[in-house]
Design a protein around this motif. Structure first.
Motif, PDB file in Angstrom:
ATOM      1  N   UNK C  32      44.708  57.599  52.346  1.00  0.00           N
ATOM      2  CA  UNK C  32      45.552  57.861  53.506  1.00  0.00           C
ATOM      3  C   UNK C  32      46.648  56.808  53.542  1.00  0.00           C
ATOM      4  N   UNK C  33      47.634  56.989  52.676  1.00  0.00           N
ATOM      5  CA  UNK C  33      48.631  55.942  52.485  1.00  0.00           C
ATOM      6  C   UNK C  33      49.497  55.749  53.724  1.00  0.00           C
ATOM      7  N   UNK C  34      49.898  56.837  54.334  1.00  0.00           N
ATOM      8  CA  UNK C  34      50.639  56.774  55.589  1.00  0.00           C
ATOM      9  C   UNK C  34      49.923  57.722  56.530  1.00  0.00           C
ATOM     10  N   UNK C  35      49.568  57.249  57.702  1.00  0.00           N
ATOM     11  CA  UNK C  35      48.663  58.051  58.501  1.00  0.00           C
ATOM     12  C   UNK C  35      49.115  58.144  59.960  1.00  0.00           C
ATOM     13  N   UNK C  36      50.119  58.939  60.202  1.00  0.00           N
ATOM     14  CA  UNK C  36      50.542  59.168  61.574  1.00  0.00           C
ATOM     15  C   UNK C  36      51.484  58.090  62.070  1.00  0.00           C
ATOM     16  N   UNK C  37      52.731  58.152  61.621  1.00  0.00           N
ATOM     17  CA  UNK C  37      53.697  57.119  62.001  1.00  0.00           C
ATOM     18  C   UNK C  37      54.874  57.742  62.724  1.00  0.00           C
ATOM     19  N   UNK C  38      55.364  57.074  63.725  1.00  0.00           N
ATOM     20  CA  UNK C  38      56.632  57.466  64.329  1.00  0.00           C
ATOM     21  C   UNK C  38      57.619  56.349  64.070  1.00  0.00           C
ATOM     22  N   UNK C  39      58.801  56.745  63.620  1.00  0.00           N
ATOM     23  CA  UNK C  39      59.736  55.696  63.252  1.00  0.00           C
ATOM     24  C   UNK C  39      61.162  56.143  63.578  1.00  0.00           C
ATOM     25  N   UNK C  40      61.957  55.213  64.078  1.00  0.00           N
ATOM     26  CA  UNK C  40      63.318  55.560  64.482  1.00  0.00           C
ATOM     27  C   UNK C  40      64.291  54.553  63.899  1.00  0.00           C
ATOM     28  N   UNK C  41      65.319  55.064  63.226  1.00  0.00           N
ATOM     29  CA  UNK C  41      66.361  54.175  62.733  1.00  0.00           C
ATOM     30  C   UNK C  41      67.668  54.548  63.419  1.00  0.00           C
ATOM     31  N   UNK C  42      68.292  53.579  64.051  1.00  0.00           N
ATOM     32  CA  UNK C  42      69.537  53.865  64.754  1.00  0.00           C
ATOM     33  C   UNK C  42      70.741  53.557  63.884  1.00  0.00           C
ATOM     34  N   UNK C  43      71.825  54.196  64.252  1.00  0.00           N
ATOM     35  CA  UNK C  43      73.047  54.066  63.466  1.00  0.00           C
ATOM     36  C   UNK C  43      73.526  52.620  63.434  1.00  0.00           C
ATOM     37  N   UNK C  44      73.836  52.169  62.239  1.00  0.00           N
ATOM     38  CA  UNK C  44      74.372  50.827  62.092  1.00  0.00           C
ATOM     39  C   UNK C  44      73.353  49.720  62.271  1.00  0.00           C
ATOM     40  N   UNK C  45      72.086  50.097  62.291  1.00  0.00           N
ATOM     41  CA  UNK C  45      71.071  49.074  62.499  1.00  0.00           C
ATOM     42  C   UNK C  45      70.145  48.960  61.302  1.00  0.00           C
ATOM     43  N   UNK C  46      69.297  47.956  61.357  1.00  0.00           N
ATOM     44  CA  UNK C  46      68.361  47.731  60.269  1.00  0.00           C
ATOM     45  C   UNK C  46      66.950  47.682  60.814  1.00  0.00           C
ATOM     46  N   UNK C  47      66.107  48.507  60.232  1.00  0.00           N
ATOM     47  CA  UNK C  47      64.705  48.502  60.618  1.00  0.00           C
ATOM     48  C   UNK C  47      63.927  47.802  59.506  1.00  0.00           C
ATOM     49  N   UNK C  48      63.306  46.703  59.838  1.00  0.00           N
ATOM     50  CA  UNK C  48      62.522  45.974  58.844  1.00  0.00           C
ATOM     51  C   UNK C  48      61.082  46.461  58.846  1.00  0.00           C
ATOM     52  N   UNK C  49      60.471  46.512  57.679  1.00  0.00           N
ATOM     53  CA  UNK C  49      59.061  46.882  57.612  1.00  0.00           C
ATOM     54  C   UNK C  49      58.326  45.819  56.821  1.00  0.00           C
ATOM     55  N   UNK C  50      57.285  45.271  57.425  1.00  0.00           N
ATOM     56  CA  UNK C  50      56.477  44.276  56.727  1.00  0.00           C
ATOM     57  C   UNK C  50      55.018  44.720  56.789  1.00  0.00           C
ATOM     58  N   UNK C  51      54.189  44.117  55.999  1.00  0.00           N
ATOM     59  CA  UNK C  51      52.764  44.443  56.072  1.00  0.00           C
ATOM     60  C   UNK C  51      52.029  44.151  54.797  1.00  0.00           C
ATOM     61  N   UNK C  52      50.726  44.187  54.920  1.00  0.00           N
ATOM     62  CA  UNK C  52      49.801  43.984  53.812  1.00  0.00           C
ATOM     63  C   UNK C  52      50.226  44.778  52.577  1.00  0.00           C
ATOM     64  N   UNK C  53      50.009  44.230  51.391  1.00  0.00           N
ATOM     65  CA  UNK C  53      50.376  45.053  50.233  1.00  0.00           C
ATOM     66  C   UNK C  53      49.358  46.169  50.072  1.00  0.00           C
ATOM     67  N   UNK C  54      49.860  47.357  49.814  1.00  0.00           N
ATOM     68  CA  UNK C  54      48.997  48.537  49.748  1.00  0.00           C
ATOM     69  C   UNK C  54      48.864  49.256  51.073  1.00  0.00           C
ATOM     70  N   UNK C  55      49.595  48.799  52.096  1.00  0.00           N
ATOM     71  CA  UNK C  55      49.432  49.429  53.407  1.00  0.00           C
ATOM     72  C   UNK C  55      50.284  50.687  53.543  1.00  0.00           C
ATOM     73  N   UNK C  56      51.084  51.003  52.547  1.00  0.00           N
ATOM     74  CA  UNK C  56      51.817  52.262  52.601  1.00  0.00           C
ATOM     75  C   UNK C  56      53.313  52.113  52.841  1.00  0.00           C
ATOM     76  N   UNK C  57      53.836  50.922  52.658  1.00  0.00           N
ATOM     77  CA  UNK C  57      55.263  50.729  52.901  1.00  0.00           C
ATOM     78  C   UNK C  57      56.116  51.526  51.929  1.00  0.00           C
ATOM     79  N   UNK C  58      55.773  51.395  50.646  1.00  0.00           N
ATOM     80  CA  UNK C  58      56.577  52.122  49.650  1.00  0.00           C
ATOM     81  C   UNK C  58      56.427  53.625  49.823  1.00  0.00           C
ATOM     82  N   UNK C  59      55.236  54.041  50.170  1.00  0.00           N
ATOM     83  CA  UNK C  59      55.023  55.469  50.392  1.00  0.00           C
ATOM     84  C   UNK C  59      55.878  55.948  51.557  1.00  0.00           C
ATOM     85  N   UNK C  60      55.882  55.188  52.633  1.00  0.00           N
ATOM     86  CA  UNK C  60      56.713  55.537  53.780  1.00  0.00           C
ATOM     87  C   UNK C  60      58.183  55.599  53.369  1.00  0.00           C
TER      88      UNK C  60
END
Ligand SMILES: Nc1ncnc2c1ncn2[C@@H]1O[C@H](COP(=O)(O)OP(=O)(O)OP(=O)(O)O)[C@@H](O)[C@H]1O
Ligand SMILES: Nc1ncnc2c1ncn2[C@@H]1O[C@H](COP(=O)(O)OP(=O)(O)OP(=O)(O)O)[C@@H](O)[C@H]1O
Ligand code: SF4
Ligand SMILES: [Mg+2]
Ligand SMILES: [Mg+2]
Lengths: 340, 350, 334
Positions: C32-60
């Motif tokens: 279950x690499x990504x399991x129920x996420x809501x995510x919003x990126x606004x115009x001209x902004x940067x959304x950073x994602x951090x977390x344990x390795x293997x938590x599904x960042x690349x998959x997301x």
């Protein structure tokens, strides 16, 4: 402490012939490391860190690379050794972790197969189930959850960080005397990074392994290394102890590098400090100091900078060696003042 | 870390699971091939059945009585609607088929592909006689050319830039630019007629007369193999050189593995995967090319059978040979995919 | 956070099959690499994602860039549903969303020269830049700090950091609206990291680009992100603005993560209390019910193991209204 070094690299130069000309990737590099110590290598990307590291195991691509100098491991010259001798060193006495974890594993075999293979080349008599046990234990130590279930999976089924841990497990499985780790933790999050660095330190304590750690993360250097070599344009420009690097850098490049470090606490926004200009082309190295075109101190009438390659020399009242023409005491003052 | 976990007993199921994943992949691939075959057979059959010529009229010579044509039409089932004809045809493949009834019935056992009035034989018998020749020809030269091509490719890569490399690159650049027909005739002329090293080929089946078989086969094998090997030499050389730059190959070397092991498990595996794909396609093309080769070297193979059926307007034989060829092309592709899946786990676990 | 929403993921789920039992049966487990996420990126902004390795960042990241289709959930770009677009539409979508890959080497075709690699998005989209392809590619190379003379070299002739810059130049070639960057600077030395970060910010400023930015280096994320999502085992456990997150993390995992950052000050190490996480990272194949961090959390109670905490407002005095946390006992809560 005076002891014969485990490894000493003397006047190492590596060149690649390419259609565009000769790439002088490593130029006259010397350093040594004792058992139980950790040497950090930091520096500009493209400055020859990985090529230096691969030379120690004679891994630079045979046809286009030409290597000169000597590399003594326990007194024997590796560069002169025959294939068989080298093979016995590789993976058992000297292990290497490559920079790019995602491509370091063979996509056609399970990770278990690859770790067991690494163990069995140097433990001929051992039966497979036993080797498997060793491999499982190693996977557990590098923090792969549920190794029994995952040992028979293929590399593409693991995340980047997990693959890197598998590579690390493979490198450590024969308890090498020297570990060359080329950015071993760049792909890992900080908690796993801390765990891996701890593991490396534990093994170092257990069997006196020496570590050459190449990294961009000055935080990792600060926490794990005893000594540091700073590379620029294929040369070592500063060699010093870790404390002195951070308190009194003695080369203008090191100084610039430290200036670019971001801090976690500092309120962040705004442009980051960089070193203006671009790294030198390794095809046509400048005749003098290769940092000269970007150096803020070079303008002050130091004509030597553009004509003579500076040698590594001791900076008075420090333990640092620096390759810079600037008057050594002046250099110390300037950098400290400017750092504030 | 329970004890049970560490016993060899535990990991068998895991290893088996992996093998099952592979088996599943193979089963799926074979199933797909079967569906494809059914479609191909239908298509081939319809293609010929819908030709504007009357198939029954083609069953006897020039001065043919209309009654005979009508009788043959009934015997061969051409009076039935087309879907029923096809159904009969398919049933014949599995259950055999009898054409006509009473004294003048012709019986073709399964797998029956039709009956040739021109040659008064079951098509399956005709193909059965000629097929081995084509198979020996294709398989023999295929094996030879793969060994030759891949072998010299590896040698060239290992001696990159040295004389071995330059020699192969010279020979291959000549090889890829010559047509089969021309080289075949040239070889035949020089070795048999001019130098008289070999007698003029007289094909015999290998079980009857191995010597005749070999003397008849050796020239076509070599001709086909040498010509096709050239492009494989190039492919292999470049594939091997490329694979040797891969990081995982360097990591294999850094483990202290023998060069031979690294070559076999790391480099060749990566280099051969694209070659397998192309080899499958080429093998199919080779079957088609058999027509030319068999004519040049006068071998009684399926290619010649097919040509003859065209000139004689022998429809059942034409349908039969086309179908058998199609079966082989589909099978070659399925085998390629399966080998691909065996070699590269990323394919099979999708 | 006022500007308009550019890219949005709703209830995103991505599962990978894992192992199989019978010949025709379904896989017996799902990663279950990504399991129920809501995510919003606004115009001209940067959304950073951090977390344990293997938590599904690349998959997301790959799901958001529509390189793979999510198992369920939907993705919207400027209000348009792009979850299942394919064929030609997908190709057009690539003009708007580009990705920089985590792995600098295997994402570059070893057979193509650097010039060809950087030009490939242009060629695929059949765009001929004004003034020709080569000048444009060399301009891009210059922009990311590669020597334009190296136009004809092949990837294996470059160092790790240089390869990463090739990937960045390729992503910039089409002037996309969104760049999903999977650890774009971790292979670079700090001074070049600084150059690239400055470059990305400059482009954001000039062209109004938006970034999804994945990094392990928390100081990088802090510098560049307007908002940071902390992931753990396929879920977002905390979503906050960097200043608040770094000064007072609300989720225990965020706190542990921050405490493990190595500092570039040799003597300070021992003064900081690093929180060592006990226990194994749970397997994403059968993640625990309840809070996924419970097995390693020093604050876990029975409720944590039984009931999954929803991502809700962090009721903290120190935090701005809009930060969210998924924890039954968040830090600094009142
Ligand atoms: N096989 C090769 N052929 C030609 N040039 C090469 C080859 N391998 C490396 N180089 C060049 O040698 C130089 C040093 O490369 P190296 O990989 O050692 O850098 P590095 O210090 O490890 O950088 P990074 O931190 O980015 O990994 C680079 O400029 C690179 O382009
Ligand atoms: N193709 C795949 N098949 C099966 N499992 C996969 C696949 N890709 C990823 N996974 C699994 O999904 C999980 C999440 O992987 P992902 O690569 O997204 O992690 P990540 O957060 O990017 O980690 P890292 O920081 O180490 O790169 C891991 O457990 C991984 O093993
Ligand atoms: S030698 Fe000159 S140019 Fe080089 S670092 Fe020192 S002052 Fe700068
Ligand atoms: Mg490197
Ligand atoms: Mg990742």
């Amino acid at each position: 402490m005076e002891s014969t070094p485990l490894l000493s690299v003397n006047n190492l130069s590596v060149e690649f012939s390419t259609p565009d000309g000769i790439v002088h990737a490593v130029n006259d590099v010397s350093f040594s490391i004792e058992a139980g110590k950790t040497l950090g290598i930091v520096g500009e990307s493209g400055s020859g860190k990985s090529v230096t590291a691969s030379s120690i195991l004679k891994l630079n691509s045979g046809v286009t690379a030409s290597t000169s100098g000597s590399i003594l491991f326990k007194g024997d010259n590796i560069l002169g050794a025959d294939d068989k001798k080298i093979r016995q060193l590789r993976g058992s006495e000297i292990a290497m972790i490559f920079q790019d974890p995602l491509s370091a594993l063979n996509p056609y075999y399970t990770v278990g197969h690859q770790i067991i293979e690494a163990y069995k080349v140097h433990h001929r008599g051992v039966k497979k189930p036993e080797a498997r046990k060793v491999a499982l234990e190693m996977l557990r130590r590098v923090g792969i959850p549920n190794p029994e279930a995952r040992i028979d999976e293929f590399p593409h089924q693991f995340s980047g960080g997990m693959r890197q841990r598998i590579v690390i497990a493979t490198a450590l499985i024969n308890s090498p005397k020297l570990l060359i780790a080329d950015e071993p933790t760049t792909a890992l999050d900080v908690t796993v990074q801390a765990q891996i660095l701890d593991l490396m330190k534990d093994i170092q304590k257990e069997n006196g392994m020496a570590i050459i750690l190449i990294t961009h993360d000055l935080g990792v250097v600060a926490e794990t290394c005893d000594d540091v070599a700073v590379m620029y344009g294929g040369r070592i420009v500063e060699k010093t102890s870790v404390n002195e690097l951070f308190t009194t850098p003695t080369h203008p490049y090191s100084f610039g590098l430290l200036g670019a470090v971001r801090s976690l606490d500092k309120s962040a926004r705004g442009s980051l400090r960089t070193i203006a200009g671009a790294p030198p082309s390794l095809l046509h190295l400048p005749s003098g100091c290769s940092f000269m075109p970007r150096c803020v101190f070079a303008n002050d009438g130091h004509s030597k900078c553009s004509s003579i390659v500076p040698e590594l020399e001791l900076v008075p009242s420090t333990h640092s060696l620096s390759a810079c023409h600037l008057r050594k005491d002046a250099l110390l003052k300037l950098t400290t003042k400017d750092l504030l | 870390m329970s004890a049970a976990v560490d016993t060899p007993f535990f990991y068998f199921p895991v290893a088996r699971l992996l093998r099952i994943a592979l088996t599943r992949f193979i089963v799926r691939r074979i199933f797909f091939a079967l569906v494809l075959l059914a479609a191909v057979s239908l298509f081939t059959y319809l293609l010929f059945a819908l030709l504007p010529t009357d198939p029954a009229a083609l069953t006897c010579g020039k001065n043919c009585k209309p009654e005979l044509i009508a009788a043959n039409r009934v015997r061969l089932g051409y009076d039935k609607p087309i879907y029923e004809q096809y159904w009969q045809f398919v049933r014949g493949i599995f259950a055999g088929r009898t054409y006509g009834s009473g004294d003048i019935a012709f019986k073709c056992p399964a797998p029956s592909l039709g009956y040739s009035f021109n040659q008064h034989e079951c098509v399956s018998t005709l193909i059965g006689k000629t097929f081995p020749v084509t198979a020996y020809l294709s398989l023999g030269s295929f094996v030879l050319w793969m060994l030759l091509g891949v072998g010299t490719g590896i040698i060239a890569a290992l001696h990159r830039g040295k004389w071995q490399d330059r020699l192969t690159s010279l020979v291959t650049s000549i090889g890829v630019s010559l047509p089969t027909f021309y080289v075949g005739l040239l070889v035949l002329f020089s070795v048999v007629i001019w130098l008289q090293w070999l007698p003029f080929p007289h094909y015999a089946s290998p079980t009857d007369n191995l010597h005749d078989f070999l003397t008849a086969m050796i020239l076509p094998w070599i001709t086909l193999a040498v010509l096709s090997a050239a492009s494989y030499t190039r492919l292999t050389r470049n594939g091997v050189l490329e694979a040797m730059n891969e990081d995982f190959v360097r990591f294999g070397v850094a483990k202290g593995l023998k060069n031979r092991t690294v070559m076999r498990k790391y480099v060749l595996r990566a280099a051969l995967i694209p070659i397998v794909t192309i080899a499958g396609l080429d093998f199919a093309a080779l079957l088609g090319g058999a027509i030319v080769t068999e004519s040049v070297f006068s071998l009684p193979g399926m290619g010649r059978l097919a040509i003859r059926s065209v000139t004689d307007s022998d429809l059942p034989v034409l349908v039969g040979t086309t179908l058998v060829a199609a079966v082989f092309i589909v099978m070659a592709n399925a085998i390629v995919d399966i080998i691909y899946g065996v070699l590269d786990p990323r394919v099979r676990l999708k | 956070m006022s500007s308009e929403v550019l890219l949005e993921g709703k209830n995103l789920v991505k599962h990978f099959p894992h192992g199989t039992k019978g010949l025709m049966s379904k896989p017996d487990g799902l990663v279950q690499a990504v399991d129920g996420l809501n995510i919003v990126l606004r115009k001209g902004q940067t959304l950073g994602i951090v977390g344990e390795s293997g938590c599904g960042k690349s998959t997301l990241a790959r799901v958001l860039a529509r390189l793979i289709e999510p198992t369920s959930g939907s993705i919207f770009l400027e209000g348009q549903d792009i979850t299942h677009v394919g064929g030609k539409d997908l190709q057009l979508l690539r003009r708007d969303i580009q990705m920089i890959f985590q792995d600098p080497f295997s994402s570059l075709n070893p057979r193509h020269s650097v010039g060809e690699i950087i030009a490939s998005p242009l060629r695929i989209q059949k765009i001929v830049p004004k003034g020709g392809e080569k000048p444009r590619v060399q301009e891009l190379m210059d922009l990311v700090g590669l020597n334009p003379e190296h136009y004809n070299r092949y990837p294996h002739e470059f160092s790790g950091g240089q390869r990463q810059r090739i990937g960045i130049a390729r992503a910039l070639a089409l002037n996309p609206k969104v760049i999903v960057a999977d650890e774009p600077v971790s292979a670079l030395d700090v001074s070049i990291q600084a150059q690239i970060l400055n470059l990305l910010e400059q482009l954001q400023h000039d062209l109004g680009l938006s970034y999804v930015f994945i990094a392990h280096d928390l100081s990088v994320v802090r510098h560049i992100a307007d908002e940071v999502a902390v992931m753990y085992l396929g879920k977002i456990v905390e979503l906050a603005q960097p200043a608040g997150l770094y000064s007072s993390p609300a989720h225990p995992y965020s706190k542990a993560l921050l405490s493990a950052v190595p500092l570039a000050e040799p003597r300070s190490t021992h003064m900081r209390g690093r929180i060592v996480l006990e226990g194994d990272v749970p397997s994403p194949i059968n993640p625990p019910i309840g809070c996924r961090f419970a097995a390693r959390c020093w604050k876990a109670q029975d409720i944590c193991r039984a009931q999954e905490p929803p991502l809700g407002p962090a009721k903290s005095l120190l935090k701005p209204e809009d930060s969210l946390v998924a924890c039954h006992f968040p830090e600094n809560s009142n």
